[in-house]
Design a protein around this motif. Structure first.
Motif, PDB file in Angstrom:
ATOM      1  N   GLU A   7       1.065   8.457   0.591  1.00 16.38           N
ATOM      2  CA  GLU A   7      -0.115   8.254   1.434  1.00 16.38           C
ATOM      3  C   GLU A   7      -1.400   8.434   0.627  1.00 16.38           C
ATOM      4  N   GLN A   8      -1.433   9.437  -0.240  1.00 13.73           N
ATOM      5  CA  GLN A   8      -2.617   9.651  -1.086  1.00 13.73           C
ATOM      6  C   GLN A   8      -2.807   8.490  -2.059  1.00 13.73           C
ATOM      7  N   TYR A   9      -1.712   7.988  -2.612  1.00 11.09           N
ATOM      8  CA  TYR A   9      -1.786   6.839  -3.523  1.00 11.09           C
ATOM      9  C   TYR A   9      -2.349   5.620  -2.783  1.00 11.09           C
ATOM     10  N   GLU A  10      -1.780   5.336  -1.612  1.00 11.24           N
ATOM     11  CA  GLU A  10      -2.202   4.155  -0.855  1.00 11.24           C
ATOM     12  C   GLU A  10      -3.634   4.284  -0.339  1.00 11.24           C
ATOM     13  N   ALA A  11      -4.096   5.505  -0.085  1.00 14.01           N
ATOM     14  CA  ALA A  11      -5.484   5.690   0.338  1.00 14.01           C
ATOM     15  C   ALA A  11      -6.448   5.313  -0.777  1.00 14.01           C
ATOM     16  N   ARG A  12      -6.034   5.467  -2.012  1.00 14.17           N
ATOM     17  CA  ARG A  12      -6.906   5.161  -3.163  1.00 14.17           C
ATOM     18  C   ARG A  12      -6.731   3.732  -3.660  1.00 14.17           C
ATOM     19  N   PHE A  13      -5.470   3.266  -3.753  1.00 17.41           N
ATOM     20  CA  PHE A  13      -5.185   1.985  -4.403  1.00 17.41           C
ATOM     21  C   PHE A  13      -4.663   0.905  -3.460  1.00 17.41           C
ATOM     22  N   GLY A  14      -4.484   1.203  -2.196  1.00 17.31           N
ATOM     23  CA  GLY A  14      -3.975   0.210  -1.251  1.00 17.31           C
ATOM     24  C   GLY A  14      -2.467   0.315  -1.086  1.00 17.31           C
ATOM     25  N   SER A  15      -1.970  -0.378  -0.092  1.00 15.72           N
ATOM     26  CA  SER A  15      -0.547  -0.290   0.223  1.00 15.72           C
ATOM     27  C   SER A  15       0.301  -1.004  -0.829  1.00 15.72           C
ATOM     28  N   VAL A  16       1.528  -0.540  -0.946  1.00 12.19           N
ATOM     29  CA  VAL A  16       2.472  -1.126  -1.890  1.00 12.19           C
ATOM     30  C   VAL A  16       3.713  -1.576  -1.123  1.00 12.19           C
ATOM     31  N   ALA A  17       4.375  -2.588  -1.658  1.00 14.81           N
ATOM     32  CA  ALA A  17       5.565  -3.117  -1.001  1.00 14.81           C
ATOM     33  C   ALA A  17       6.790  -2.237  -1.274  1.00 14.81           C
ATOM     34  N   ASN A  18       6.880  -1.696  -2.482  1.00 13.44           N
ATOM     35  CA  ASN A  18       8.063  -0.940  -2.880  1.00 13.44           C
ATOM     36  C   ASN A  18       7.723   0.549  -2.974  1.00 13.44           C
ATOM     37  N   THR A  19       7.870   1.259  -1.867  1.00 15.59           N
ATOM     38  CA  THR A  19       7.538   2.687  -1.853  1.00 15.59           C
ATOM     39  C   THR A  19       8.567   3.520  -2.612  1.00 15.59           C
ATOM     40  N   THR A  20       9.785   3.011  -2.744  1.00 12.75           N
ATOM     41  CA  THR A  20      10.802   3.730  -3.514  1.00 12.75           C
ATOM     42  C   THR A  20      10.400   3.783  -4.985  1.00 12.75           C
ATOM     43  N   MET A  21       9.932   2.657  -5.512  1.00 17.13           N
ATOM     44  CA  MET A  21       9.479   2.622  -6.901  1.00 17.13           C
ATOM     45  C   MET A  21       8.231   3.490  -7.071  1.00 17.13           C
ATOM     46  N   LEU A  22       7.333   3.443  -6.099  1.00 12.67           N
ATOM     47  CA  LEU A  22       6.135   4.268  -6.172  1.00 12.67           C
ATOM     48  C   LEU A  22       6.488   5.747  -6.223  1.00 12.67           C
ATOM     49  N   GLN A  23       7.424   6.186  -5.392  1.00 11.06           N
ATOM     50  CA  GLN A  23       7.817   7.597  -5.395  1.00 11.06           C
ATOM     51  C   GLN A  23       8.428   7.983  -6.732  1.00 11.06           C
ATOM     52  N   ALA A  24       9.225   7.093  -7.321  1.00 10.18           N
ATOM     53  CA  ALA A  24       9.793   7.361  -8.648  1.00 10.18           C
ATOM     54  C   ALA A  24       8.688   7.483  -9.694  1.00 10.18           C
ATOM     55  N   CYS A  25       7.681   6.621  -9.611  1.00  8.42           N
ATOM     56  CA  CYS A  25       6.552   6.691 -10.546  1.00  8.42           C
ATOM     57  C   CYS A  25       5.787   7.999 -10.377  1.00  8.42           C
ATOM     58  N   LEU A  26       5.539   8.404  -9.137  1.00  9.96           N
ATOM     59  CA  LEU A  26       4.834   9.662  -8.881  1.00  9.96           C
ATOM     60  C   LEU A  26       5.630  10.852  -9.409  1.00  9.96           C
ATOM     61  N   ASP A  27       6.944  10.820  -9.225  1.00 14.09           N
ATOM     62  CA  ASP A  27       7.795  11.901  -9.740  1.00 14.09           C
ATOM     63  C   ASP A  27       7.769  11.957 -11.264  1.00 14.09           C
TER      64      ASP A  27
END
Length: 126
Positions: A7-27
């Motif tokens: 949610e913090q990522y999307e608030a800054r950079f906009g929504s993403v299609a692949n939230t699984t990949m985003l969570q892996a990147c954040l981790d």
């Protein structure tokens, strides 16, 4: 647990299609930040509000550099594109689909991580 949420990522950079990949990147970015903080002997086990915000900000910025982007007719992952009208040429340059999270010097400064280096060398003639 990551320093930044989806949610913090999307608030800054906009929504993403692949939230699984985003969570892996954040981790992965969180692990890279932890490594740098541990090497610098900076205690981050119980961050105050200011440090927690800086950790979140750096984590989502690093993740943004890892996430593939694509807009309109440009394929996802393309870093450079060239087109030519006559004789119909089109070329793309792709980045690695998933890179290694590396903090920028400005991000290291934001976290209070020193960037000094010490070196030595043998002088000529010795």
């Amino acid at each position: 647990m990551s320093y930044a949420t989806i949610e913090q990522y999307e608030a800054r950079f906009g929504s993403v299609a692949n939230t699984t990949m985003l969570q892996a990147c954040l981790d992965d970015c969180t692990a890279a930040i932890d490594l740098r903080l541990d090497r610098a002997h900076i205690d981050h086990s119980d961050p105050d509000e200011s440090l927690a915000y800086r950790l979140m900000s750096v984590c989502r910025s690093m993740a943004n550099r890892l996430m593939p982007t694509g807009a309109g007719d440009v394929p996802v992952g393309v870093t450079q594109m060239s087109m030519q009208a006559g004789p119909y040429q089109q070329s793309y340059t792709y980045a690695a689909s998933y890179g290694t999270p590396k903090p920028l010097p400005s991000e290291l400064d934001m976290l209070g991580i020193p960037r000094s280096r010490i070196g030595c060398g043998k002088l000529a003639g010795e």
